[in-house]
Design a protein around this motif. Structure first.
Motif, PDB file in Angstrom:
ATOM      1  N   ARG A   1       0.841  -1.207   0.000  1.00 32.96           N
ATOM      2  CA  ARG A   1       0.000   0.000   0.000  1.00 32.96           C
ATOM      3  C   ARG A   1       0.873   1.251   0.000  1.00 32.96           C
ATOM      4  O   ARG A   1       0.615   2.198  -0.735  1.00 32.96           O
ATOM      5  CB  ARG A   1      -0.926  -0.013   1.221  1.00 32.96           C
ATOM      6  CG  ARG A   1      -1.901   1.136   1.284  1.00 32.96           C
ATOM      7  CD  ARG A   1      -2.793   1.035   2.525  1.00 32.96           C
ATOM      8  NE  ARG A   1      -2.065   0.855   3.763  1.00 32.96           N
ATOM      9  CZ  ARG A   1      -1.492   1.846   4.459  1.00 32.96           C
ATOM     10  NH1 ARG A   1      -1.570   3.073   4.042  1.00 32.96           N
ATOM     11  NH2 ARG A   1      -0.870   1.598   5.587  1.00 32.96           N
ATOM     12  N   GLU A   2       1.933   1.251   0.799  1.00 28.69           N
ATOM     13  CA  GLU A   2       2.834   2.401   0.857  1.00 28.69           C
ATOM     14  C   GLU A   2       3.602   2.570  -0.460  1.00 28.69           C
ATOM     15  O   GLU A   2       3.786   3.692  -0.928  1.00 28.69           O
ATOM     16  CB  GLU A   2       3.814   2.238   2.021  1.00 28.69           C
ATOM     17  CG  GLU A   2       3.135   2.327   3.375  1.00 28.69           C
ATOM     18  CD  GLU A   2       4.016   1.861   4.517  1.00 28.69           C
ATOM     19  OE1 GLU A   2       3.858   2.415   5.624  1.00 28.69           O
ATOM     20  OE2 GLU A   2       4.858   0.955   4.321  1.00 28.69           O
ATOM     21  N   ILE A   3       4.013   1.461  -1.052  1.00 32.37           N
ATOM     22  CA  ILE A   3       4.715   1.542  -2.340  1.00 32.37           C
ATOM     23  C   ILE A   3       3.802   2.158  -3.397  1.00 32.37           C
ATOM     24  O   ILE A   3       4.230   3.023  -4.161  1.00 32.37           O
ATOM     25  CB  ILE A   3       5.201   0.146  -2.787  1.00 32.37           C
ATOM     26  CG1 ILE A   3       6.333  -0.314  -1.864  1.00 32.37           C
ATOM     27  CG2 ILE A   3       5.657   0.166  -4.248  1.00 32.37           C
ATOM     28  CD1 ILE A   3       6.744  -1.755  -2.066  1.00 32.37           C
ATOM     29  N   ALA A   4       2.554   1.737  -3.429  1.00 26.02           N
ATOM     30  CA  ALA A   4       1.602   2.290  -4.393  1.00 26.02           C
ATOM     31  C   ALA A   4       1.420   3.786  -4.179  1.00 26.02           C
ATOM     32  O   ALA A   4       1.264   4.539  -5.142  1.00 26.02           O
ATOM     33  CB  ALA A   4       0.264   1.570  -4.277  1.00 26.02           C
ATOM     34  N   ALA A   5       1.486   4.231  -2.933  1.00 27.25           N
ATOM     35  CA  ALA A   5       1.294   5.648  -2.629  1.00 27.25           C
ATOM     36  C   ALA A   5       2.503   6.491  -3.012  1.00 27.25           C
ATOM     37  O   ALA A   5       2.352   7.622  -3.479  1.00 27.25           O
ATOM     38  CB  ALA A   5       0.987   5.827  -1.142  1.00 27.25           C
TER      39      ALA A   5
END
Length: 79
Positions: A57-61
């Motif tokens: 999720r953080e990578i996508a953000a």
């Protein structure tokens, strides 16, 4: 790079950029900031920062920031 250029590239205020740079510096990232005419911010290329692990999720953000001209040589590794 000047704070104005960073603010323009990231669509943020110079004040926000200044606060974020200070947070980075306090966390151990080797950031040098020079004030006044011709000043700006630079990350010491001779320094090192520890690897940071992100969940999916953080990578996508954060992945879209690698498209900005001010972000150089981001190394994306899968673990």
């Amino acid at each position: 790079m000047s704070l104005a250029a960073l603010a323009r590239d990231f669509d943020l205020s110079e004040r926000t950029i200044s606060r974020d740079l200070e947070r980075l510096r306090l966390s151990g990232v080797p950031v040098d900031v020079a004030t006044g005419r011709g000043g700006g911010a630079v990350i010491d290329r001779g320094g090192s920062i520890p690897a940071i692990a992100f969940d999916l999720r953080e990578i996508a953000a954060i992945r879209p920031i690698s498209q900005f001209p001010t972000v150089q040589r981001v190394r994306w590794c899968h673990v």
